[in-house]
Design a protein around this motif. Structure first.
Motif, PDB file in Angstrom:
ATOM      1  N   ALA A  37       0.828  -1.211   0.000  1.00 35.69           N
ATOM      2  CA  ALA A  37       0.000   0.000   0.000  1.00 35.69           C
ATOM      3  C   ALA A  37       0.862   1.259   0.000  1.00 35.69           C
ATOM      4  O   ALA A  37       0.562   2.231  -0.716  1.00 35.69           O
ATOM      5  CB  ALA A  37      -0.924  -0.012   1.210  1.00 35.69           C
ATOM      6  N   ALA A  38       1.926   1.253   0.782  1.00 36.76           N
ATOM      7  CA  ALA A  38       2.778   2.440   0.857  1.00 36.76           C
ATOM      8  C   ALA A  38       3.460   2.719  -0.472  1.00 36.76           C
ATOM      9  O   ALA A  38       3.509   3.868  -0.934  1.00 36.76           O
ATOM     10  CB  ALA A  38       3.815   2.266   1.967  1.00 36.76           C
ATOM     11  N   TYR A  39       3.985   1.683  -1.105  1.00 36.63           N
ATOM     12  CA  TYR A  39       4.638   1.882  -2.400  1.00 36.63           C
ATOM     13  C   TYR A  39       3.639   2.356  -3.465  1.00 36.63           C
ATOM     14  O   TYR A  39       3.946   3.245  -4.270  1.00 36.63           O
ATOM     15  CB  TYR A  39       5.314   0.593  -2.873  1.00 36.63           C
ATOM     16  CG  TYR A  39       6.694   0.366  -2.298  1.00 36.63           C
ATOM     17  CD1 TYR A  39       7.762   1.201  -2.635  1.00 36.63           C
ATOM     18  CD2 TYR A  39       6.955  -0.699  -1.443  1.00 36.63           C
ATOM     19  CE1 TYR A  39       9.038   0.988  -2.130  1.00 36.63           C
ATOM     20  CE2 TYR A  39       8.228  -0.924  -0.928  1.00 36.63           C
ATOM     21  CZ  TYR A  39       9.268  -0.073  -1.272  1.00 36.63           C
ATOM     22  OH  TYR A  39      10.525  -0.297  -0.770  1.00 36.63           O
ATOM     23  N   LEU A  40       2.460   1.751  -3.496  1.00 40.73           N
ATOM     24  CA  LEU A  40       1.467   2.151  -4.494  1.00 40.73           C
ATOM     25  C   LEU A  40       1.023   3.594  -4.273  1.00 40.73           C
ATOM     26  O   LEU A  40       0.851   4.364  -5.230  1.00 40.73           O
ATOM     27  CB  LEU A  40       0.265   1.212  -4.444  1.00 40.73           C
ATOM     28  CG  LEU A  40       0.508  -0.256  -4.805  1.00 40.73           C
ATOM     29  CD1 LEU A  40      -0.802  -1.040  -4.798  1.00 40.73           C
ATOM     30  CD2 LEU A  40       1.201  -0.388  -6.151  1.00 40.73           C
ATOM     31  N   ALA A  41       0.806   3.967  -3.020  1.00 37.65           N
ATOM     32  CA  ALA A  41       0.387   5.339  -2.725  1.00 37.65           C
ATOM     33  C   ALA A  41       1.485   6.334  -3.088  1.00 37.65           C
ATOM     34  O   ALA A  41       1.203   7.427  -3.605  1.00 37.65           O
ATOM     35  CB  ALA A  41       0.007   5.463  -1.257  1.00 37.65           C
ATOM     36  N   LYS A  42       2.739   5.964  -2.837  1.00 41.21           N
ATOM     37  CA  LYS A  42       3.847   6.845  -3.210  1.00 41.21           C
ATOM     38  C   LYS A  42       3.892   7.078  -4.715  1.00 41.21           C
ATOM     39  O   LYS A  42       4.365   8.115  -5.188  1.00 41.21           O
ATOM     40  CB  LYS A  42       5.181   6.263  -2.740  1.00 41.21           C
ATOM     41  CG  LYS A  42       5.462   6.420  -1.261  1.00 41.21           C
ATOM     42  CD  LYS A  42       6.868   6.005  -0.906  1.00 41.21           C
ATOM     43  CE  LYS A  42       7.887   6.977  -1.453  1.00 41.21           C
ATOM     44  NZ  LYS A  42       9.268   6.673  -1.011  1.00 41.21           N
ATOM     45  N   ALA A  43       3.386   6.088  -5.483  1.00 35.67           N
ATOM     46  CA  ALA A  43       3.383   6.205  -6.944  1.00 35.67           C
ATOM     47  C   ALA A  43       2.221   7.052  -7.444  1.00 35.67           C
ATOM     48  O   ALA A  43       2.101   7.282  -8.645  1.00 35.67           O
ATOM     49  CB  ALA A  43       3.320   4.822  -7.576  1.00 35.67           C
TER      50      ALA A  43
END
Length: 552
Positions: A37-43
């Motif tokens: 979730a954190a990586y996707l949101a950062k994208a």
């Protein structure tokens, strides 16, 4: 391509102006799901995380027990990938890690102990009274484990190739893996091919002659698995445990200050800061789809939420058999997913003690020696005999125990408790999910298991039983009911070679993409497997972002 590079490549995400749903829904809020979730949101994706329980973290949680805080399931976090800590800036979100000097303290019935330290010189000094041969052989064995572990770390960071339609990316990844394999050198390259299918008992016997030393090292090859040290392929589990960390032969021992729940809170904070929304108390009842394409999820409350991507942090059996549309996945895949092996064999016992245990083998040096992992496994055959009981549906009356006393390195866990209070976190193996006689529900078996665990410890640390103020026993059935771990398996499934790499979770579904367009798997049931690593979540995020880039 790294996750960070994919983030730069995907932003901004193209969306239809009429689209009002989420770009991605992540089911579950275990540590891997939070990483994804954190990586996707950062994208730049609009991400919603849905967790059935009232808190994030899954097995990586710190809970209250008897007025203090304990690591309820997982206790150490030393295998967490450093790249995740850096990419998500987890230290800025409060994550603090501490690694004690001692890695393993394995007290023996005869009053001696095998002790493995971070400092190899201290380990050799501790091994010499056992065997000069073993002390002399330890450096070469440690070097070998580290070298083979580095190769497996490279494999773990890669997405398994597409066996149906391999592309240029698969070819490039194969070349990189090939270069890493050649970098092992002729001897180690031959060795890894030879030892991966071996029983870990045979692997350690090639380097060590002392049974207690062999057991202290081999244990990690069977930990949390329905396997014994003489089971084929357990060497691969030992080596994988040393991949991507500083474990080596002794294994990694690192604590999060505040318990493993502090890691989960840091991951949740990173995800929220990046823009993700996290909802607890939101149990997903179904993953919805139309024309073999994900459309979103349905909650147990009846609410339906639309999304173009659904990423499941649950185990593959629960995802495919219970949540996915059976018509969409078809009977063959449903049957294959139903046969994915999740035979839980681990129970957890948490103790609140009114004083620090005094182990006979510590000879008064408990304050230092008990800071790492404590292992009650007196020999290879003793581990195998405990496994024998589980094979026939019985709980071992002499379970193998791996324990920690985290309050020694993190006194904040017992803040406000009477002076001298400590917490002890114990994994007990072998306690099978399926019992031939009796039932976990009746409380009799769990009470007997708790007595057996305390009995083993009291034999090694006389007086420990009398110091227990509060005891909690968490059975494999509890792991399934409270944490959604099918079969009570803490790793989301066996990590034997038939459920490894291309075969994790199923041949043809090992690339984090499940056979419904837009449905992905990011939990420990995906490559490279279980433990507090974050690697499956990191890898899955990379593949979701790569697909988003292709759809632009």
């Amino acid at each position: 391509m790294t996750v960070a590079n994919d983030i730069d490549a995907v932003r901004p995400v193209a969306r239809d102006a009429a689209w009002t749903g989420w770009d991605a829904i992540v089911v579950g809020a275990g540590h891997n799901a939070l990483v994804t979730a954190a990586y996707l949101a950062k994208a730049g994706l609009r991400v919603l995380v849905l967790e059935a329980r009232d808190r994030v973290g899954g097995a990586a949680e710190t809970a209250e027990l008897g007025g203090v805080r304990v690591p309820r399931l997982a206790d150490t976090v030393g295998r967490l990938r450093p790249s995740i800590v850096k990419d998500l800036d987890l230290r800025a979100h409060g994550l603090r890690l501490v690694a004690p000097d001692v890695r393993v303290f394995a007290p023996q019935p005869d009053g001696r102990a095998v002790t493995l330290w971070t400092d190899q010189a201290r380990t050799l000094e501790a091994l010499r009274p056992w065997s000069l041969h073993d002390a002399d052989g330890y450096p070469d064995f440690d070097r070998l484990v580290r070298a083979l572990g580095r190769f497996l770390a490279e494999l773990a960071a890669r997405t398994p190739p597409d066996i149906k339609a391999p592309g240029l990316g698969d070819a490039l990844a194969g070349l990189k893996i090939g270069r890493t394999f050649r970098g092992l050198g002729k001897h180690d390259a031959h060795t890894i091919l030879r030892v991966l299918p071996m029983a870990v008992a045979d692997f350690v016997a090639e380097a060590f002659e002392t049974d207690a030393v062999r057991a202290a090292i081999a244990w990690r090859g069977v930990r949390s698995s329905f396997l014994g040290p003489w089971s084929a392929g357990t060497t691969s589990i030992l080596l994988a445990d040393s991949a991507g960390n500083d474990g080596g032969a002794a294994g990694q021992t690192v604590f999060a200050i505040g318990g493993p729940g502090a890691l989960s809170e840091a991951l949740a904070a990173a995800a929220r800061q990046a823009g993700a929304e996290i909802r607890c108390g939101a149990a997903v009842r179904a993953i919805t789809s139309r024309d073999n394409r994900v459309t979103g999820i349905a909650l147990a409350s009846g609410e339906e939420i639309a999304a173009s991507v659904v990423v499941s942090g649950l185990d593959p059996k629960r995802t495919l058999v219970e949540l996915a549309d059976p018509v969409t996945i078809g009977p063959t895949l449903r049957w294959r997913a139903g046969n994915y092996r999740t035979p839980g064999v681990v129970a957890k016992v948490n103790l609140v003690l009114d004083r620090l245990p005094r182990f006979t083998a510590a000879a008064g040096n408990d304050e230092e020696l008990l800071r790492g992992r404590l292992l009650a496994a007196p020999g290879i055959d003793a581990i195998e005999r405990a496994f024998d009981a589980a094979k026939y549906g019985r709980v071992s009356d002499r379970p193998v125990l791996e324990a920690t006393i985290p309050s020694l390195v993190d006194p904040s866990l017992v803040d406000g408790a009477p002076a001298g209070t400590h917490v002890m976190s114990i994994s007990a193996q072998y306690a099978p999910y399926v019992l031939r006689e009796g039932a976990w529900d009746d409380g009799v078996m769990s009470h007997a298991l708790g007595d057996a665990v305390v009995g083993v410890l009291d034999d090694l640390a006389p007086g420990l039983a009398a110091s227990v103020r509060v005891r909690e026993v968490i059975t494999p059935l509890d792991l399934e009911r409270e944490y959604g771990l099918t079969g009570g398996h803490p790793l989301h499934g066996e990590q034997a070679l038939d459920q490894f790499f291309l075969w994790r979770p199923l041949l043809g579904s090992a690339r984090y993409r499940l056979p419904i367009d837009g449905l992905y798997l990011c939990g420990s049931g995906a490559h490279p497997g279980g433990g507090i690593t974050g690697q499956p979540g990191q890898n899955a995020a990379r593949e979701v972002l790569a697909d988003a880039k292709r759809r632009r």
